[in-house]
Design a protein around this motif. Structure first.
Motif, PDB file in Angstrom:
ATOM      1  N   TYR A 164       0.979  -1.187   0.014  1.00 53.98           N
ATOM      2  CA  TYR A 164      -0.021   0.017   0.031  1.00 53.98           C
ATOM      3  C   TYR A 164       0.930   1.280   0.063  1.00 53.98           C
ATOM      4  CZ  TYR A 164      -4.112  -2.849   1.438  1.00 53.98           C
ATOM      5  OH  TYR A 164      -4.919  -3.942   1.470  1.00 53.98           O
ATOM      6  N   LEU A 165       0.371   2.350  -0.292  1.00 58.38           N
ATOM      7  CA  LEU A 165       1.095   3.549  -0.074  1.00 58.38           C
ATOM      8  C   LEU A 165       0.429   4.462   0.885  1.00 58.38           C
ATOM      9  CD1 LEU A 165       1.703   4.936  -3.859  1.00 58.38           C
ATOM     10  CD2 LEU A 165       3.054   3.761  -2.308  1.00 58.38           C
ATOM     11  N   GLY A 166       1.270   5.139   1.884  1.00 54.66           N
ATOM     12  CA  GLY A 166       1.148   6.075   2.893  1.00 54.66           C
ATOM     13  C   GLY A 166       1.403   7.178   2.359  1.00 54.66           C
ATOM     14  N   HIS A 167       0.377   8.319   2.517  1.00 53.62           N
ATOM     15  CA  HIS A 167       0.864   9.752   2.182  1.00 53.62           C
ATOM     16  C   HIS A 167       0.633  10.570   3.438  1.00 53.62           C
ATOM     17  CE1 HIS A 167       0.036   8.475  -2.049  1.00 53.62           C
ATOM     18  NE2 HIS A 167      -0.658   7.606  -1.644  1.00 53.62           N
ATOM     19  N   TYR A 168       1.730  11.416   3.469  1.00 53.26           N
ATOM     20  CA  TYR A 168       1.537  12.398   4.689  1.00 53.26           C
ATOM     21  C   TYR A 168       1.736  14.035   4.155  1.00 53.26           C
ATOM     22  CZ  TYR A 168       2.340   8.394   7.563  1.00 53.26           C
ATOM     23  OH  TYR A 168       2.052   7.166   8.426  1.00 53.26           O
ATOM     24  N   VAL A 169       1.342  14.828   4.741  1.00 52.70           N
ATOM     25  CA  VAL A 169       1.493  16.126   4.720  1.00 52.70           C
ATOM     26  C   VAL A 169       2.373  16.609   6.263  1.00 52.70           C
ATOM     27  CG1 VAL A 169       0.619  18.612   4.283  1.00 52.70           C
ATOM     28  CG2 VAL A 169      -0.331  16.559   3.233  1.00 52.70           C
ATOM     29  N   VAL A 170       3.511  17.085   6.043  1.00 53.02           N
ATOM     30  CA  VAL A 170       4.246  17.707   7.158  1.00 53.02           C
ATOM     31  C   VAL A 170       4.474  18.937   7.318  1.00 53.02           C
ATOM     32  CG1 VAL A 170       6.154  16.937   8.573  1.00 53.02           C
ATOM     33  CG2 VAL A 170       5.288  15.186   7.097  1.00 53.02           C
ATOM     34  N   ASP A 171       4.344  19.659   8.432  1.00 54.86           N
ATOM     35  CA  ASP A 171       5.130  21.055   8.437  1.00 54.86           C
ATOM     36  C   ASP A 171       6.451  20.891   9.093  1.00 54.86           C
ATOM     37  OD1 ASP A 171       4.694  23.875   9.311  1.00 54.86           O
ATOM     38  OD2 ASP A 171       5.486  23.060  11.250  1.00 54.86           O
ATOM     39  N   VAL A 172       7.267  20.992   8.083  1.00 58.21           N
ATOM     40  CA  VAL A 172       8.734  20.712   8.050  1.00 58.21           C
ATOM     41  C   VAL A 172       9.654  21.767   9.434  1.00 58.21           C
ATOM     42  CG1 VAL A 172      10.899  21.183   7.099  1.00 58.21           C
ATOM     43  CG2 VAL A 172       8.889  20.667   5.759  1.00 58.21           C
ATOM     44  N   PRO A 173       9.252  22.801   9.777  1.00 62.90           N
ATOM     45  CA  PRO A 173       9.876  23.131  10.980  1.00 62.90           C
ATOM     46  C   PRO A 173       9.677  22.259  12.312  1.00 62.90           C
ATOM     47  CG  PRO A 173       9.277  25.178   9.695  1.00 62.90           C
ATOM     48  CD  PRO A 173       8.545  23.703   9.164  1.00 62.90           C
ATOM     49  N   SER A 174       8.408  22.208  12.397  1.00 60.27           N
ATOM     50  CA  SER A 174       8.059  21.360  13.644  1.00 60.27           C
ATOM     51  C   SER A 174       8.091  19.915  13.474  1.00 60.27           C
ATOM     52  CB  SER A 174       6.697  21.928  14.189  1.00 60.27           C
ATOM     53  OG  SER A 174       5.814  21.631  13.274  1.00 60.27           O
ATOM     54  N   GLY A 175       7.971  19.476  12.383  1.00 63.14           N
ATOM     55  CA  GLY A 175       8.117  18.211  12.121  1.00 63.14           C
ATOM     56  C   GLY A 175       6.511  17.224  12.311  1.00 63.14           C
ATOM     57  N   VAL A 176       5.304  17.967  12.455  1.00 62.21           N
ATOM     58  CA  VAL A 176       4.047  17.777  12.793  1.00 62.21           C
ATOM     59  C   VAL A 176       3.355  16.952  11.553  1.00 62.21           C
ATOM     60  CG1 VAL A 176       1.920  18.536  13.587  1.00 62.21           C
ATOM     61  CG2 VAL A 176       3.773  19.391  14.607  1.00 62.21           C
ATOM     62  N   ILE A 177       2.730  16.044  11.708  1.00 57.92           N
ATOM     63  CA  ILE A 177       1.976  15.385  10.510  1.00 57.92           C
ATOM     64  C   ILE A 177       0.495  16.157  10.852  1.00 57.92           C
ATOM     65  CG2 ILE A 177       1.315  13.336   9.641  1.00 57.92           C
ATOM     66  CD1 ILE A 177       3.415  11.664  10.827  1.00 57.92           C
ATOM     67  N   LEU A 178       0.296  16.771   9.501  1.00 57.20           N
ATOM     68  CA  LEU A 178      -0.884  17.323   9.452  1.00 57.20           C
ATOM     69  C   LEU A 178      -2.100  16.544   8.883  1.00 57.20           C
ATOM     70  CD1 LEU A 178       0.558  20.769   8.003  1.00 57.20           C
ATOM     71  CD2 LEU A 178      -0.022  20.234  10.462  1.00 57.20           C
ATOM     72  N   ALA A 179      -1.608  15.779   7.852  1.00 55.44           N
ATOM     73  CA  ALA A 179      -2.568  14.768   7.189  1.00 55.44           C
ATOM     74  C   ALA A 179      -2.187  13.681   6.836  1.00 55.44           C
ATOM     75  CB  ALA A 179      -3.399  15.706   6.038  1.00 55.44           C
ATOM     76  N   ALA A 180      -2.553  12.525   6.945  1.00 57.59           N
ATOM     77  CA  ALA A 180      -2.230  11.140   6.411  1.00 57.59           C
ATOM     78  C   ALA A 180      -3.357  10.482   5.809  1.00 57.59           C
ATOM     79  CB  ALA A 180      -1.719  10.519   7.621  1.00 57.59           C
ATOM     80  N   GLU A 181      -3.115   9.476   4.669  1.00 61.91           N
ATOM     81  CA  GLU A 181      -3.971   8.991   3.968  1.00 61.91           C
ATOM     82  C   GLU A 181      -3.266   7.683   3.426  1.00 61.91           C
ATOM     83  OE1 GLU A 181      -7.408   9.288   0.409  1.00 61.91           O
ATOM     84  OE2 GLU A 181      -6.525  11.191   1.494  1.00 61.91           O
ATOM     85  N   ALA A 182      -4.018   6.497   3.395  1.00 60.46           N
ATOM     86  CA  ALA A 182      -3.418   5.364   2.722  1.00 60.46           C
ATOM     87  C   ALA A 182      -4.322   4.979   1.384  1.00 60.46           C
ATOM     88  CB  ALA A 182      -3.428   4.058   3.804  1.00 60.46           C
ATOM     89  N   THR A 183      -3.804   4.741   0.330  1.00 53.03           N
ATOM     90  CA  THR A 183      -4.066   4.429  -0.916  1.00 53.03           C
ATOM     91  C   THR A 183      -3.585   3.246  -1.440  1.00 53.03           C
ATOM     92  OG1 THR A 183      -2.346   5.499  -2.153  1.00 53.03           O
ATOM     93  CG2 THR A 183      -4.352   6.873  -1.296  1.00 53.03           C
ATOM     94  N   LEU A 184      -4.284   2.763  -2.740  1.00 53.50           N
ATOM     95  CA  LEU A 184      -3.731   1.490  -3.517  1.00 53.50           C
ATOM     96  C   LEU A 184      -2.410   2.007  -3.884  1.00 53.50           C
ATOM     97  CD1 LEU A 184      -6.971   0.347  -5.295  1.00 53.50           C
ATOM     98  CD2 LEU A 184      -5.968  -0.377  -3.125  1.00 53.50           C
ATOM     99  N   ALA A 185      -1.527   1.074  -4.212  1.00 48.94           N
ATOM    100  CA  ALA A 185      -0.273   1.223  -4.570  1.00 48.94           C
ATOM    101  C   ALA A 185      -0.201   1.588  -6.185  1.00 48.94           C
ATOM    102  CB  ALA A 185       0.643   0.248  -4.277  1.00 48.94           C
ATOM    103  N   THR A 186      -0.607   2.904  -6.800  1.00 52.63           N
ATOM    104  CA  THR A 186      -0.872   3.199  -8.457  1.00 52.63           C
ATOM    105  C   THR A 186       0.105   4.126  -8.633  1.00 52.63           C
ATOM    106  OG1 THR A 186      -2.766   4.442  -7.954  1.00 52.63           O
ATOM    107  CG2 THR A 186      -3.043   2.325  -8.330  1.00 52.63           C
ATOM    108  N   GLY A 187       0.401   4.223  -9.764  1.00 57.89           N
ATOM    109  CA  GLY A 187       1.406   5.160 -10.405  1.00 57.89           C
ATOM    110  C   GLY A 187       1.100   6.595 -10.172  1.00 57.89           C
ATOM    111  N   ASP A 188      -0.372   6.834 -10.230  1.00 54.40           N
ATOM    112  CA  ASP A 188      -0.705   8.413 -10.064  1.00 54.40           C
ATOM    113  C   ASP A 188      -1.388   8.583  -8.739  1.00 54.40           C
ATOM    114  OD1 ASP A 188      -2.939   6.843 -10.215  1.00 54.40           O
ATOM    115  OD2 ASP A 188      -4.136   8.164 -11.388  1.00 54.40           O
ATOM    116  N   ALA A 189      -1.062   7.896  -7.724  1.00 50.77           N
ATOM    117  CA  ALA A 189      -1.451   8.023  -6.508  1.00 50.77           C
ATOM    118  C   ALA A 189      -0.887   9.099  -5.552  1.00 50.77           C
ATOM    119  CB  ALA A 189      -1.244   6.767  -5.472  1.00 50.77           C
ATOM    120  N   GLU A 190       0.507   9.421  -5.811  1.00 52.94           N
ATOM    121  CA  GLU A 190       1.221  10.536  -5.087  1.00 52.94           C
ATOM    122  C   GLU A 190       0.340  11.905  -5.346  1.00 52.94           C
ATOM    123  OE1 GLU A 190       4.906   9.667  -6.684  1.00 52.94           O
ATOM    124  OE2 GLU A 190       5.575   8.951  -4.766  1.00 52.94           O
TER     125      GLU A 190
END
Length: 236
Positions: free
Chosen positions: A47-73
């Motif tokens: 599977y693919l796991g996608h994260y949105v991260v605030d870089v300076p603080s390192g906080v994960i703002l959002a996350a989602e799992a998807t099927l492992a496909t080429g256009d999922a990112e």
């Protein structure tokens, strides 16, 4: 040369047989897909796991799992952009790897008011397409307009990549690499602990909640906070 007969059901000999998602499926988890991280790498059921991260603080703002496909990112990235933008003040910079250098993703990121610092394959600017004859076909007119917007978006990204701040933004991306290692070693994301996509969503969200709880404790002790820079990164 005598062709090799197709393998019969139950035959354990897989030699010289090519696997793909079009011909093979997992019997225990029909949502999982064969995926490899690069050329020459072996393919795994993933599977693919996608994260949105605030870089300076390192906080994960959002996350989602998807099927492992080429256009999922890029597809999930656009959705997470809109989701996080409703929760936080307007950010300034967006850092990501080459997997997000897709024309629609770049165009929409600029429309969101972000500065996408994303490496492209070609660093020299491309000419804006023009046509000698006008068209009265609505579909063709829309396609021409999109091609112009895509070219302008890529040129804008190339100009951003020439700025000195780009090297600093890409340096900050290493913090997210540490988050991926932490999620795999401490929170069990080195492999899927469950089956089916909706259960993987729970595993991804639990990792996000654990990391947010750790960040709150760290902020209480040290009083650190970020300045709303985002970074997209995926892990398997």
């Amino acid at each position: 040369m005598i062709p090799t007969p197709p393998r019969q059901g139950g035959d354990p000999n897989f030699h010289n047989e090519r696997f793909s998602n079009a011909t093979h499926r997992s019997k225990t988890d029909p949502d999982v897909r064969l995926y490899r991280k690069g050329k020459g790498k072996e393919a795994h059921l993933s599977y693919l796991g996608h994260y949105v991260v605030d870089v300076p603080s390192g906080v994960i703002l959002a996350a989602e799992a998807t099927l492992a496909t080429g256009d999922a990112e890029t597809r999930v990235g656009r959705r997470l952009l809109a989701q996080v933008q409703q929760q936080l003040p307007q950010p300034r910079k967006l850092a990501a790897d080459k997997g997000y250098a897709e024309k629609n993703f770049l165009k929409e990121a600029i429309e969101f008011g972000l500065d996408p610092h994303i490496p492209l394959q070609r660093e020299e600017e491309e000419p804006i397409p023009t046509w000698k004859r006008c068209t009265f076909c609505l579909d063709r007119f829309r396609q021409r307009k999109l091609r112009v917007q895509w070219a302008k978006a890529r040129n804008d990204v190339r100009q951003l990549n020439r700025q000195p701040v780009t090297a600093y933004v890409r340096h900050l991306r290493k913090r997210v690499e540490h988050l991926c290692v932490e999620a795999k070693e401490w929170h069990g994301l080195d492999r899927a602990r469950v089956r089916r996509l909706w259960r993987m969503q729970i595993q991804i969200r639990m990792t996000e909640d654990l990391h947010l709880a750790f960040w709150k404790v760290q902020r209480t002790c040290h009083g650190t906070a970020g300045d709303n820079q985002w970074l997209f990164k995926y892990g398997i």
